[in-house]
Structures are given as structure tokens and as C-alpha cells.
Design a protein around this motif. Structure first.
Motif, PDB file in Angstrom:
ATOM      1  N   MET A   1       2.413  38.221  29.491  1.00  0.00           N
ATOM      2  CA  MET A   1       3.894  38.083  30.098  1.00  0.00           C
ATOM      3  C   MET A   1       3.847  38.588  31.641  1.00  0.00           C
ATOM      4  O   MET A   1       4.548  38.174  32.200  1.00  0.00           O
ATOM      5  CB  MET A   1       4.575  39.036  29.080  1.00  0.00           C
ATOM      6  N   ASP A   2       3.093  40.030  31.575  1.00  0.00           N
ATOM      7  CA  ASP A   2       3.303  40.616  32.764  1.00  0.00           C
ATOM      8  C   ASP A   2       2.727  39.727  34.088  1.00  0.00           C
ATOM      9  O   ASP A   2       2.800  39.826  35.189  1.00  0.00           O
ATOM     10  CB  ASP A   2       2.563  42.025  33.070  1.00  0.00           C
ATOM     11  N   LEU A   3       1.669  39.164  33.531  1.00  0.00           N
ATOM     12  CA  LEU A   3       0.677  38.303  34.487  1.00  0.00           C
ATOM     13  C   LEU A   3       1.536  37.045  34.965  1.00  0.00           C
ATOM     14  O   LEU A   3       1.687  36.760  36.198  1.00  0.00           O
ATOM     15  CB  LEU A   3      -0.544  38.076  33.984  1.00  0.00           C
ATOM     16  N   LEU A   4       2.183  36.602  34.036  1.00  0.00           N
ATOM     17  CA  LEU A   4       3.047  35.474  34.125  1.00  0.00           C
ATOM     18  C   LEU A   4       4.518  35.823  35.158  1.00  0.00           C
ATOM     19  O   LEU A   4       4.730  35.204  36.259  1.00  0.00           O
ATOM     20  CB  LEU A   4       3.619  34.791  33.041  1.00  0.00           C
ATOM     21  N   ALA A   5       4.691  36.826  34.751  1.00  0.00           N
ATOM     22  CA  ALA A   5       5.967  37.399  35.681  1.00  0.00           C
ATOM     23  C   ALA A   5       5.531  37.657  37.201  1.00  0.00           C
ATOM     24  O   ALA A   5       6.174  37.291  38.067  1.00  0.00           O
ATOM     25  CB  ALA A   5       6.642  38.767  35.117  1.00  0.00           C
TER      26      ALA A   5
ATOM     27  N   ILE B   1       1.769  20.139  22.539  1.00  0.00           N
ATOM     28  CA  ILE B   1       1.347  21.208  23.576  1.00  0.00           C
ATOM     29  C   ILE B   1       0.953  20.436  24.563  1.00  0.00           C
ATOM     30  O   ILE B   1       1.266  21.056  26.021  1.00  0.00           O
ATOM     31  CB  ILE B   1       0.031  21.896  22.815  1.00  0.00           C
ATOM     32  N   GLU B   2       0.355  19.098  24.751  1.00  0.00           N
ATOM     33  CA  GLU B   2       0.296  18.378  25.992  1.00  0.00           C
ATOM     34  C   GLU B   2       1.538  18.288  26.971  1.00  0.00           C
ATOM     35  O   GLU B   2       1.703  18.639  28.203  1.00  0.00           O
ATOM     36  CB  GLU B   2      -0.398  17.143  26.012  1.00  0.00           C
ATOM     37  N   GLU B   3       2.600  17.840  26.220  1.00  0.00           N
ATOM     38  CA  GLU B   3       3.739  17.840  27.043  1.00  0.00           C
ATOM     39  C   GLU B   3       4.417  19.378  27.432  1.00  0.00           C
ATOM     40  O   GLU B   3       4.601  19.233  28.650  1.00  0.00           O
ATOM     41  CB  GLU B   3       4.830  17.333  25.818  1.00  0.00           C
ATOM     42  N   GLY B   4       4.079  20.168  26.624  1.00  0.00           N
ATOM     43  CA  GLY B   4       4.356  21.532  27.188  1.00  0.00           C
ATOM     44  C   GLY B   4       3.734  22.000  28.389  1.00  0.00           C
ATOM     45  O   GLY B   4       4.264  22.022  29.012  1.00  0.00           O
ATOM     46  N   PHE B   5       2.523  21.780  28.384  1.00  0.00           N
ATOM     47  CA  PHE B   5       1.783  22.083  29.831  1.00  0.00           C
ATOM     48  C   PHE B   5       2.165  21.093  30.972  1.00  0.00           C
ATOM     49  O   PHE B   5       1.984  21.577  32.019  1.00  0.00           O
ATOM     50  CB  PHE B   5       0.145  22.257  29.453  1.00  0.00           C
ATOM     51  N   SER B   6       2.589  20.133  30.679  1.00  0.00           N
ATOM     52  CA  SER B   6       2.804  19.163  31.548  1.00  0.00           C
ATOM     53  C   SER B   6       4.227  19.612  32.335  1.00  0.00           C
ATOM     54  O   SER B   6       4.513  19.377  33.687  1.00  0.00           O
ATOM     55  CB  SER B   6       2.879  17.537  31.071  1.00  0.00           C
ATOM     56  N   LYS B   7       4.942  20.272  31.604  1.00  0.00           N
ATOM     57  CA  LYS B   7       6.154  20.693  32.329  1.00  0.00           C
ATOM     58  C   LYS B   7       6.017  22.072  32.785  1.00  0.00           C
ATOM     59  O   LYS B   7       6.935  22.570  33.378  1.00  0.00           O
ATOM     60  CB  LYS B   7       7.385  20.726  31.046  1.00  0.00           C
ATOM     61  N   ALA B   8       4.953  22.756  32.424  1.00  0.00           N
ATOM     62  CA  ALA B   8       4.477  24.098  33.298  1.00  0.00           C
ATOM     63  C   ALA B   8       4.611  24.158  34.616  1.00  0.00           C
ATOM     64  O   ALA B   8       3.723  23.210  35.189  1.00  0.00           O
ATOM     65  CB  ALA B   8       3.603  24.548  32.376  1.00  0.00           C
TER      66      ALA B   8
ATOM     67  N   LYS C   1       9.347  27.054  36.704  1.00  0.00           N
ATOM     68  CA  LYS C   1       9.207  27.791  37.637  1.00  0.00           C
ATOM     69  C   LYS C   1      10.660  28.854  37.792  1.00  0.00           C
ATOM     70  O   LYS C   1      10.842  29.807  38.429  1.00  0.00           O
ATOM     71  CB  LYS C   1       9.479  27.024  39.134  1.00  0.00           C
ATOM     72  N   ASP C   2      11.671  28.372  36.897  1.00  0.00           N
ATOM     73  CA  ASP C   2      12.884  29.337  36.611  1.00  0.00           C
ATOM     74  C   ASP C   2      12.566  30.171  35.651  1.00  0.00           C
ATOM     75  O   ASP C   2      13.438  30.972  35.038  1.00  0.00           O
ATOM     76  CB  ASP C   2      13.928  28.396  36.338  1.00  0.00           C
ATOM     77  N   GLY C   3      11.238  30.327  35.001  1.00  0.00           N
ATOM     78  CA  GLY C   3      11.075  31.641  34.260  1.00  0.00           C
ATOM     79  C   GLY C   3      10.904  31.284  32.912  1.00  0.00           C
ATOM     80  O   GLY C   3      11.314  32.319  32.007  1.00  0.00           O
ATOM     81  N   LYS C   4      11.127  29.975  32.444  1.00  0.00           N
ATOM     82  CA  LYS C   4      11.325  29.887  31.026  1.00  0.00           C
ATOM     83  C   LYS C   4       9.890  29.482  30.239  1.00  0.00           C
ATOM     84  O   LYS C   4       9.162  28.725  31.019  1.00  0.00           O
ATOM     85  CB  LYS C   4      12.092  28.603  30.817  1.00  0.00           C
ATOM     86  N   LEU C   5       9.619  30.240  29.172  1.00  0.00           N
ATOM     87  CA  LEU C   5       8.214  30.070  28.638  1.00  0.00           C
ATOM     88  C   LEU C   5       8.291  28.593  28.146  1.00  0.00           C
ATOM     89  O   LEU C   5       9.485  28.057  27.369  1.00  0.00           O
ATOM     90  CB  LEU C   5       7.885  31.037  27.475  1.00  0.00           C
TER      91      LEU C   5
END
Ligand SMILES: Cc1cc2nc3c(=O)[nH]c(=O)nc-3n(C[C@H](O)[C@H](O)[C@H](O)COP(=O)(O)OP(=O)(O)OC[C@H]3O[C@@H](n4cnc5c(N)ncnc54)[C@H](O)[C@@H]3O)c2cc1C
Lengths: 789, 298
Positions: free
Chosen positions: A377-381, A171-178, A302-306
Motif C-alpha cells: 500500500m505504501d509503495l503504491l502510494a 485477474i488479467e482484465e484487472g491488470f490490464s486496467k492498472a 492512476k486515480d488511486g483505486k486498487l
């Protein structure tokens, strides 16, 4: 499909409901039957000091008064956390503390009034977040003593009834890429299943020790199993009778109050005892649906990938957790919508509080979850500046390729998640702005939400079916699934008609079940009925057909594979004039000289889910379900800023599955849509500060009325089947409800620019949030309402 | 539901009572006088039977008035007004041409009261005698200046509807009195009315109900504007100052703004299981604005 019955809009076979002669458990009586009446406590949490009932015993016709002391043990579904009648403490306002049994209901009610109880009030805990605090009052001090199923994880010394974990990736790695992260807490109150038939149970104990019970329940075999294990009875000595059920919606899954009339009957020498609930009692004594807090943090590139999702889900389970512990498992193992996310970390807790007990509810937590996650999903979009449909399509699960939250590679024929989203968008005319009404206080907007669900069941949830061929070539079908309005028996009859080539009219599937007379099915829940019973039935029909072929092959002196079954006859392949009818062989085929072969023909078939597995307790890794149905819902809403009301003008639902009967699916879609919309907009159980339920009635627990049904409801089945499903068809019952609160909230945001994080989205909430988030809108309305002249 | 002392019993059955079905008003009045506080009138029963099952009311004697012919009058006299007897059902009123044409605001309220089935049983007089703050017919009767005809063995009296309600579910009726009819005078020439009912769903009780009656809006000398509300105070209320206000020769836009302020200041909504105080305040303001705009301009 080149079929004659399957896939066709065939009218329901249970027309006795329309004619008025359908029999429900509430209609059932036995000679010599006596009446039980429960008496409730007016405290959310209190020690019971003394119960006085000598005056009650004096009322003519009274046979007995019972208290908790008469039943010194606990019962339950996954955890034995429930007293028969409260012992030591009462755990919620309305908790039964005593009961009267009398010759008439009049006498029972009169005597009930005369019972007196002394209490020592204790501080209650009425909110799930409060209940998690270290110094919170404990609802169950003796949690460590309770027996429970191996896959639930209570934490003695706390109010935690279970804790489910899901871990995928890092999860940490995940958020570091967000690049973009959205974090919110969503709240949904306790609600009620709102079925029409109040619960009833009539029990008797026969002289040979057989316990018989007639009650309003979804799953006769679950009632049998739980009654037998709770009361230490051999399974075959418990006979559960199932009749038509006047609605369940999850609220009548498992064991309800059946043990109460059974135990009373045992104490009264086997006399038949009836416990019937009225509407208020049904609210207080039956289990309702949990309340929810969803804490969600979701990240995208930023290219929209969860890329990462972290969830903490807290279910307010009330005083007894019944099925809610398993609902926690449901949202814990499916902590987000039908999208692929590399890193997922979720904790789901069911927490005891001093409120009404809770249990299953149509959708098993996922409508609740998708309200939160489809808002995310909508708020992220929005933050990404991306179209919500495009954003969903970019992340949606791909059969054969995607790895799900439980680290399962989705089977190749799992369905069409992307197709459902695309079709729903098309049908709501996504991208075309809604036409705004001429009244300047009304605002329109569109919203969409996607969903997926499979049955949440043990990996060995089995089903079976028996098909008996009758003298005249008609067929009796025996299955264990309950009929509660969903229409499974009609769909099963269509399968029989198709496979044997006989008309629907020649098939009987009785609505009544007796557990000692019909074959086993685990439960009627989780939209699993048709999928599971359907497979068992097809196997039973295969079995029957092979017996038919064997007899015919002998008669015609050919190989069995040279016999085909068509139009209710077994014929030699290629010579359709060389046939014997099913009637001729049903009870044994007799040659002209009297010699007989074969014998009464009976087909049997079984089903167990394939490939499903037990989730790993640390990560949730598993194949949790034998199928998923995918779909999407979209709405156009109108928000009225004078009334604060939200009206759904148009509701669109797309399901990826084929339909055995499109008319039955339509019934499910319309019902699920009305129910889901209403839950989104109105439904809540309201408690006062002392924990008293304030709306135990249909006056103030607002169910939708006929006039609240949206004018336009459109649905479509894409017909993408799963290979091992009966005719490809997957479950739909619960699915039809899942997207609505989320889709409506998204549509409201698009209509008036107000973001909502709480259900229900009732007028109070709409106006309050408009005042906070868009006060200028109300100014505009004031301006528009200025009187000229 | 009886929360007597230490236990709660949720009753399925009604409490025991003795039932009377008199044929004449005189008989009914005598029974009422004999049993005083222990007796209750039964009209449609759509309030009374519910209250009895919940043990909110436990009369020992129930006097069913539906068999009394003289209470079933529905009579319009040109130039005078409309008399509605105590057993006239809401459905009968809804299907009456005079009610729809002459007393539209009342018709509009009845149309939104409960549902078709209920209206076939429920009476207008029952709605008033039950004295719920949410009674839908009350605001309409208030702006129509209806009068309540009351009888007892000692004689009859008539009170203005605005003086009839005392508190939540309390009226000025003495224990031996009953309402025989409601009289609604001829409405002002050219009057138009509307009842705006705020609800959560179809067939709901009013979160707020507002009745407005307007006649001759453009002519200050003959102008009449009345506003009454339900569910915003312990009883249904008429804001009498509004009628005074609109007698002034000022621009309508100004008067309407003042009227909105006045209405807001004269109500005291609370938070309950149906709605918050804040939502009710919003409804009072925007509902009043909406009605004034529709009726003054239209
Ligand atoms: C499902 C449901 C929905 C409802 N919806 C609405 C709604 O939308 N709006 C609304 O305003 N109400 C509503 N009600 C309440 C009720 O239907 C109305 O108030 C109705 O008009 C009552 O009339 P009734 O003839 O049934 O009265 P009853 O129940 O017979 O009587 C009501 C009360 O008045 C007394 N009473 C009756 N007649 C007389 C008399 N002549 N003299 C003295 N006392 C008398 C009775 O003793 C009793 O206390 C609803 C009720 C139900 C059950």
C-alpha cells in the motif's frame, strides 16, 4: 451505554494470579505419578536403522522405554501427519525418537542418555521454496495415505500440505486496467509463540477405561475431540481438565502432546504419567509458527483505486503442518488488507520442510500478511504520489456496500474501517513531520497500517453456557472457554452482573474446566471467545430470567411481562416494593404454608455462528466469519544508525468495536503492541545449514523486556458495534498485534528512505540495507562523528 | 543439551555432583588441589549452573566459596587502588561510591551487565573467570589495567588482566588455582571512561562492547587513551597500540581517524546467532568513533 457493569473498567476477577495461589497445569501432580522423558534425533532428515535401549532399561526406577514401533499410527489436527515417536524416518533436528518412563525425572534423564540410535542421513529440505521444486526431497513420501479434513488439499508426491485458492473477478482484465503496478516478494522467518508456561501433560487411565488428562492447552474440547478421534476412544470416556494457562498465543490450540502421556499410561496399566517440557524441549517438541514467503503483485488505476491483486503465499510448515494448513486458509481467504479490490487471485500453500513443526500463532497469519500488503500500500502510494492515508481511505471497505475478497457483501453494521484509519492518523498527528532528534545519527519517521480480522473457524463452531442460581442469589457460570490471560471470564461476569442486576462479587466463573462438567465450546482461539460465549451466555441469562419471571408471576398473580428483574430481585412492574429476591426462589419458591413452586433455576444458552459458509474450493467464495473487527495502527519510530536499532517512540491503535471492559482491552492492546513490535524488530528462529535450531532459549530468542516497551502507547475504541454481538462487542485479542510490523516498516522507509521486505528488521538488516540503499547516510554519520581539534 | 553421539537429551536437572562449602580459603584451596580438574568453583553460579544444566560443564565436585569471609573484601586505598574479592557481587559494586566515582568505566559496564536480579548473585570475579568473549566487565578492567590475584596450595601469583584470558571460555588458571581478588590501580589523573554496549534488546548479551578511557586529551605529554572490546575476538581484547598512537603530538582529529583504523584492524568478529560479522564491524567502527568524539571533545 446506560449500563452499570458492561463498558466499565472493572478489575479482573482472577486476582488469584496476583496472590500467587492460581493453579496451572504445571503445578498439578497425582499420587503415584511417573515421569516421561523424550529423546531427540540430531539429524534434520534421516532413516532410523536401529534403536538400542537395553542399557537404559537397567537404570533403577526405569519402567519402560518406548519407540515409534510401539505406536504404529499417526495423529494430527487436520491431517494425521504426525508420528507419536518417529517411525522409519526422523523429520527434523530434535524429532523425538524414543522415550523413557521412570519413577523419577532423575532416573528418566539418566536412562535417556543411554539410548543409542543408528541412522542413515538423508538430504534435508530446509526452505519452503526449495521444497516446492520438483526434485526436492520428500518429507512425507506417504502423504497419499494420510487421513485429512475435507477442506485441506494435500498433494501426494510433493511437499504440499495444502493449497488454497481464491478467485474474484478476472485477474488479467484487472491488470490490464492498472496504471501502476508494484510487485515484490516478502519474507518472514519461523518464530515462536514465546509463552511463559512450558507445556505439561499429566494423564491417567482409570479402571473403567476413562482417560483423564490435565495439560496446558487453550481449548479443552478440542483436546478431547482430537484425542478421542486420534486414539479411537468414545468422546465421553475422555475427560480433559483445563486449568489456568500460562500463555498460549495459538501455540496451545488443538492437540499438542497430550496423546503421549495418555498412550504411555495405557501401556503402564493406567499409572499417571507426567510429561513436562523444559524451555529447550518446548522449542523442539512443541509446534512453532510457520515461515512465510509472500509474492505480491498489486495494481492501481492512476486515480488511486486498487484494481487487481495477485498473491502467491508460501508457508514453511516444518515437519508437521498442524494448524498451519488452516493458517494457509486464513491468508488465502483474506489475501489483502481491508480494501475493496475488484480482481483478486491468490494461491496459498503450506509446505512441508525438515524443520520444527508449526501451528497457529496469535493473528493466524494476518500480522504476517499485513506486513507485506501494507508495505504494498505504501509503495503504491509513493508511486502514485499520493498520501498513504488518503490512498487507504480511498480504497477501504465500506460496510453495507463493499464486496470482500471472498465475494461477501459486508453487513451494514460490520464496523467502521474508515473511521479507524482516520482516527489513527489523527492520533499520530499524520501530516505533521516528526521532530528530528539533535543527534545526527538518529532519524525519525511515522508509518501507518490498517487491518481486519474475524475468527477463522468452521461454519458450525458452537458455544454454550449454563447459569445456575444459588441459594443466596449468587450465580455460578459454566462455560467451556479457556482462561489464558485474555480476561474473557471477567467480561462474561460483567454481562451476568448487568443482566441480573447483581454485583460482580456474587458471580463465580471458575477457571477450571472439565469437559464432562462444563458445556461445550469449540475452541478458545481467533478472538472469538467473548463474541461466541457472550452470545451463548446472554441466551442462558434470558432463559434464566424467563424462569424467574414465571415463578414471580405466579407468586404475584400477574403476567410474566409484568415482572422486571432489578438489583437481584424480581418485582412487579411499577411497584418496586412488591418483590421477591432471587435467593428466595433460587431452589424453589416456598409459600408460608410450605408449598413450593419452581425448583432450582438453571439457564442454558447456545450459539452458532450465523450465515457463515464453507468456502468454495475453486474460488473461496464464502462468508468465512461471523464478524470482522477493523482497526489501524500508527507509529513514530527512531532509527539509530550507530546501533542499527529501531525504537518505537509512540504507538497508536484504534479499534472500531465497543469494549465490554476498556481495562481488559487496554491489557490486550499493550500486550499485543509490545509483542507485534518485537516480532517486527527482533524475533526469529534461526537454523544452521544442517537444519539445527540455534536459539531454543530466551537468551537468543529475543522476547521484549520491560525496558523495551514503548514510552507512549495510545489506544481508542470507536464503539461502533455489531448488532448481534454481545453489547455490540467484537473480538480484539489477536487484532491488537496485526498492524505493527507493517506500520514500523513504513515508518522506517519514511525515516531513512530504506525499503524493507523482510522480517525481522533487526540491526544487521537495517545497517546492511542502509549500506545498499542509502550509503550516503553513513557518510553523514561519519562526518558528524569527526573529532574536532 | 547433551548431543552425545546419536541422540539429544535436553536436561531439566543438573548432573550429579558433590557439594562443598568451605569456611576458609585454605580449605578451598586444598579441596581444589585434591580434586584438580574434577572440581569447579561456585561463586554466584549464574554461569556455572547454566553450563551444568546444559552439560557444557560436568564437575564432580562443586566448591562454593560464598561462605569464605576473606574473599568478600572490597577495599579502596587512596593512591593505591581498589581490591575486589572473589565473592563481591556486581550489585555491591554498583552501589559503591568509590567504584562509581573513581572507576566509572567499570561501573558503567556493570550497570549494563544482565539485570538487577542477576547482579545480586553474580560476581565480578566470576564474570572474568568464566572468560566469555562477551564478558562485559572485561573491557573496562582492561582499560583500567587491572591485576588478577591468584592462589593455590603452592602460593600466590598476580597477572595482568590482559594476560589472563587464553581463548573462548579459557583462562591461564591451572586446575588447582583460583582467583582470590582483582586489584585495580588508581586510574590516571582526570581519567574519564565509558562502556558502550551494543545489544538487541534491554538486558542482552553484548553484540559488541567497547570500553574507552581518556585522560588529558588536550596535552600530548600527559594524554592517555585506551580502548578495549568484547565480543569481537576469542577473548576480550585491548588494542594496546592505541595508547602508543595517542602519545604522538598530532591533531586529535587525525589521531582519532588513525585509532579507528587501528581498532578495526585488530579485531576479528565473526557471524554467530547474535549478529553478523558485518554488523559487528559496523559497531566497532561507529562505536569507537562515538566514544572518541564524546571523550576527547567532552
Ligand atoms: C540471564 C543471564 C544474563 C546474563 N547477562 C550477562 C551480561 O549481560 N553480561 C555478561 O558479561 N554476563 C552475563 N551473564 C553471565 C554471568 O551472569 C556473569 O558472567 C557473572 O558475572 C558470572 O558470575 P558468577 O558469580 O555467577 O559466576 P559463577 O557462575 O559462579 O562462575 C563462573 C565461572 O567462573 C568460575 N569461577 C568463579 N569464581 C571463580 C574463582 N574465584 N576462581 C576461579 N574460578 C572461578 C566458575 O567455576 C565458573 O566456571 C548472564 C547470565 C545469565 C544467566
Amino acid at each position: 451505554m446506560g449500563t452499570k457493569y458492561v463498558g466499565k473498567p472493572i478489575p479482573r476477577i482472577d486476582i488469584d494470579k496476583v496472590a500467587g495461589d492460581a493453579e496451572y497445569a504445571y503445578d498439578f501432580t497425582l499420587p503415584g505419578m511417573v515421569y516421561a522423558k523424550l529423546v531427540a534425533a540430531p539429524y534434520a532428515h534421516a532413516k532410523i536403522l536401529k534403536i538400542k535401549y537395553d542399557e537404559a532399561l537397567k537404570v533403577p526406577g526405569v519402567l519402560a522405554v518406548f519407540t515409534g514401533a510401539d505406536f504404529p499410527f499417526k495423529v494430527g489436527i487436520y491431517a494425521a501427519d504426525r508420528d507419536v515417536l518417529a517411525r522409519e524416518k526422523v523429520l527434523y533436528y530434535g524429532h523425538p525418537v524414543a522415550a523413557v518412563v521412570a519413577e523419577t525425572l532423575e532416573a528418566a534423564e539418566k536412562a535417556a542418555e543411554l539410548i543409542e540410535v543408528e541412522y542413515e542421513p538423508l538430504p534435508p529440505v530446509l526452505d519452503a521454496l526449495e521444497a516446492l521444486k520438483p526434485d526436492a526431497p520428500l518429507v512425507h513420501e506417504k502423504l497419499h495415505e494420510y487421513k485429512h479434513a475435507p477442506f485441506i488439499y494435500p498433494k501426494p508426491g510433493t511437499n504440499i500440505a495444502t493449497h488454497l485458492k481464491l478467485r474474484k473477478g478476472n485477474i488479467e482484465e484487472g491488470f490490464s486496467k492498472a496504471d501502476v503496478v508494484v510487485e515484490n516478494t516478502y519474507y518472514e522467518p519461523l518464530i515462536s509463540q514465546g509463552y511463559l508456561e512450558n507445556w505439561v501433560g499429566i494423564a491417567r487411565v482409570k479402571s473403567d477405561g476413562t482417560v483423564e488428562i490435565w495439560s496446558s492447552h487453550q481449548s479443552p474440547f478440542a483436546v478431547r475431540n482430537l484425542l478421542a478421534t486420534s486414539l479411537g476412544l468414545p468422546i465421553h470416556k475422555v475427560v480433559v481438565h483445563h486449568m489456568y494457562l500460562g500463555g498460549g498465543f495459538g501455540g496451545k490450540a488443538g492437540l499438542l502432546l497430550e496423546h503421549i502421556p495418555v498412550l504411555f499410561s495405557m501401556k503402564l496399566g493406567g499409572r499417571p504419567v507426567r510429561l513436562e517440557l523444559n524451555r529447550e524441549e518446548n522449542y523442539f517438541y512443541m509446534a512453532q509458527r510457520a515461515g512465510y514467503y509472500f509474492k505480491m503483485k498489486t495494481g492501481v488505476t492512476k486515480d488511486g483505486k486498487l484494481i487487481a491483486h495477485k498473491g502467491e503465499y508460501i508457508l514453511d510448515a516444518g515437519a508437521y503442518a498442524d494448524y498451519t494448513v488452516n493458517v494457509a486458509r486464513s491468508v488465502g481467504l483474506k489475501p489483502f488488507g481491508p480494501y475493496e479490490i475488484e480482481h483478486v487471485y491468490a494461491d496459498a500453500y503450506a509446505v512441508y520442510t525438515n524443520k520444527i513443526p508449526t501451528t497457529a500463532f496469535r493473528g493466524f497469519g494476518l500480522m504476517e500478511l499485513y506486513f507485506a500488503s501494507e508495505r504494498q500500500m505504501d509503495l503504491l502510494a509513493k508511486k502514485l504520489g499520493m498520501d498513504p492515508v488518503e490512498f487507504r481511505l480511498k480504497n477501504v471497505l465500506i460496510p453495507g456496500k463493499s464486496i470482500t475478497h471472498t465475494q461477501e457483501r459486508l453487513r451494514e453494521d460490520a464496523g467502521d474501517p474508515a473511521g479507524a484509519i482516520r482516527e489513527a492518523a489523527k492520533l499520530i498527528e499524520w501530516g505533521k513531520p516528526p521532530e528530528q532528534p539533535k543527534e545526527p545519527w538518529k532519524f525519525r519517521g511515522k508509518g501507518i497500517a490498517a487491518f481486519w480480522k474475524g475468527p477463522v473457524q468452521p461454519s458450525n463452531a458452537a458455544s454454550s453456557a449454563i447459569v445456575k442460581l444459588n441459594d443466596d442469589g449468587s450465580v455460578d457460570v459454566l462455560v467451556g472457554t479457556g482462561e489464558m490471560g485474555q480476561g474473557t471470564i471477567t467480561a462474561l461476569a460483567q454481562i451476568v452482573a448487568e443482566e441480573l442486576g447483581i454485583p460482580i462479587e456474587k458471580i463465580r466463573i471458575a477457571p477450571e474446566r472439565r469437559t464432562d462438567m462444563v458445556p461445550y465450546t469449540w475452541q478458545t482461539v481467533g478472538s472469538r471467545g467473548l463474541f461466541s460465549e457472550g452470545q451463548a451466555l446472554i441466551r442462558a441469562l434470558e432463559d434464566l430470567k424467563s424462569q424467574i419471571k414465571k415463578v414471580a408471576a405466579q407468586v404475584f398473580r400477574v403476567f410474566e411481562d409484568q415482572i422486571e428483574i432489578r438489583d437481584g430481585k424480581a418485582c412487579v412492574v411499577g411497584e418496586p416494593w412488591e418483590c421477591i429476591s432471587l435467593a428466595e426462589m433460587a431452589l424453589g419458591y416456598m409459600y408460608p404454608n410450605g408449598n413450593t413452586i419452581g425448583g432450582p433455576l438453571i439457564g442454558r444458552g447456545s450459539h452458532v455462528p450465523v450465515r457463515t459458509s464453507i468456502p468454495d474450493p475453486e474460488t473461496g467464495k464464502s462468508v468465512p466469519a461471523p464478524f470482522y473487527t477493523f482497526g489501524a495502527g500508527a507509529v513514530e519510530v527512531e532509527v539509530d544508525l550507530i546501533t542499527g536499532r529501531v525504537k518505537v517512540l509512540k504507538a497508536v491503535m484504534v479499534l472500531d468495536t465497543p469494549a465490554i471492559n476498556p481495562m481488559l482491552v487496554a491489557g490486550q492492546v499493550y500486550g499485543g503492541t509490545v509483542m507485534g513490535i518485537n516480532i517486527g524488530l527482533l524475533e526469529e528462529l534461526k537454523f544452521d545449514k544442517n537444519g539445527r535450531l540455534m536459539n531454543p532459549n530466551f537468551t537468543d530468542y529475543k522476547l521484549a523486556r520491560a525496558a523495551d516497551i514503548p514510552e507512549e502507547m495510545i489506544f481508542k475504541c470507536l464503539g461502533v458495534g455489531q448488532k448481534d454481538a454481545p453489547y455490540g462487542a467484537k473480538g480484539v485479542g489477536e487484532l491488537t498485534m496485526l498492524p505493527w510490523p507493517g506500520a514500523i516498516a513504513n515508518a522506517i522507509a519514511n525515516a531513512i528512505g530504506v525499503e524493507l521486505y523482510e522480517l525481522p528488521m533487526k540491526p544487521d538488516k537495517i545497517i546492511e540495507e542502509v549500506k545498499k540503499q542509502r550509503p550516503e547516510l553513513l557518510e553523514k554519520v561519519r562526518e558528524a562523528l569527526k573529532v574536532k581539534g | 543439551m547433551a548431543a552425545s553421539k546419536s541422540i539429544i537429551v535436553f536436561h531439566t536437572l543438573l548432573p550429579e555432583f558433590e557439594y562443598f562449602r568451605p569456611k576458609t580459603l585454605q580449605e578451598a584451596l586444598e579441596l581444589l588441589d585434591k580434586y584438580k580438574g574434577d572440581a569447579r568453583i561456585l561463586a554466584g553460579g549464574t554461569d556455572l549452573l547454566v553450563d551444568m544444566r546444559m552439560r557444557l560443564k560436568q564437575p564432580k565436585y562443586v566448591i562454593d566459596i560464598k561462605g569464605i569471609d576473606e574473599l568478600h573484601t572490597l577495599k579502596y586505598e587512596e593512591g593505591k587502588g581498589l581490591t575486589i574479592g572473589a565473592t563481591v557481587t556486581l550489585d555491591e559494586l554498583l552501589n559503591n561510591k568509590i567504584v562509581k566515582e573513581k572507576y566509572y568505566v567499570l561501573w558503567d559496564a556493570i550497570r549494563q551487565l544482565a539485570d538487577t536480579h542477576l547482579r545480586m548473585k553474580a560476581t565480578l570475579v566470576g564474570n572474568i573467570c568464566n572468560a566469555s568473549p562477551a564478558a562485559d566487565s572485561a573491557p573496562a578492567l582492561l582499560v583500567l589495567k587491572a591485576k588478577v590475584n591468584i592462589a593455590s596450595v603452592n602460593g600466590t601469583r598476580t597477572v595482568e588482566i590482559k594476560d589472563f584470558f587464553k581463548w573462548v571460555k579459557k583462562t591461564i588458571l591451572e586446575p588447582n588455582e583460583m582467583v582470590t581478588s582483582i586489584f585495580i590501580p588508581e586510574p590516571p589523573e582526570g581519567a574519564k571512561g565509558r562502556y558502550l554496549k551494543f545489544v538487541r534488546s534491554a538486558e542482552d548479551l553484548a553484540l559488541v562492547g567497547i570500553a574507552a578511557l581518556v585522560a588529558n586529551p588536550k596535552d600530548p605529554a600527559k594524554r592517555i587513551v585506551r580502548i578495549a572490546l568484547s565480543s569481537v575476538a576469542p577473548t576480550p581484547v585491548i588494542v594496546e597500540e592505541v595508547e602508543e598512537l595517542f602519545k604522538q603530538d598530532k591533531p586529535l582529529s587525525e589521531l582519532a581517524e588513525e585509532a579507528v583504523k587501528l581498532v578495526k584492524s585488530k579485531v576479528s568478529p565473526i557471524t554467530d546467532v547474535r549478529a553478523t560479522k558485518e554488523l559487528r564491524e559496523h559497531m566497532v567502527e561507529f562505536g569507537t568513533r562515538y566514544l572518541l568524539k564524546t571523550l576527547l571533545e567532552g
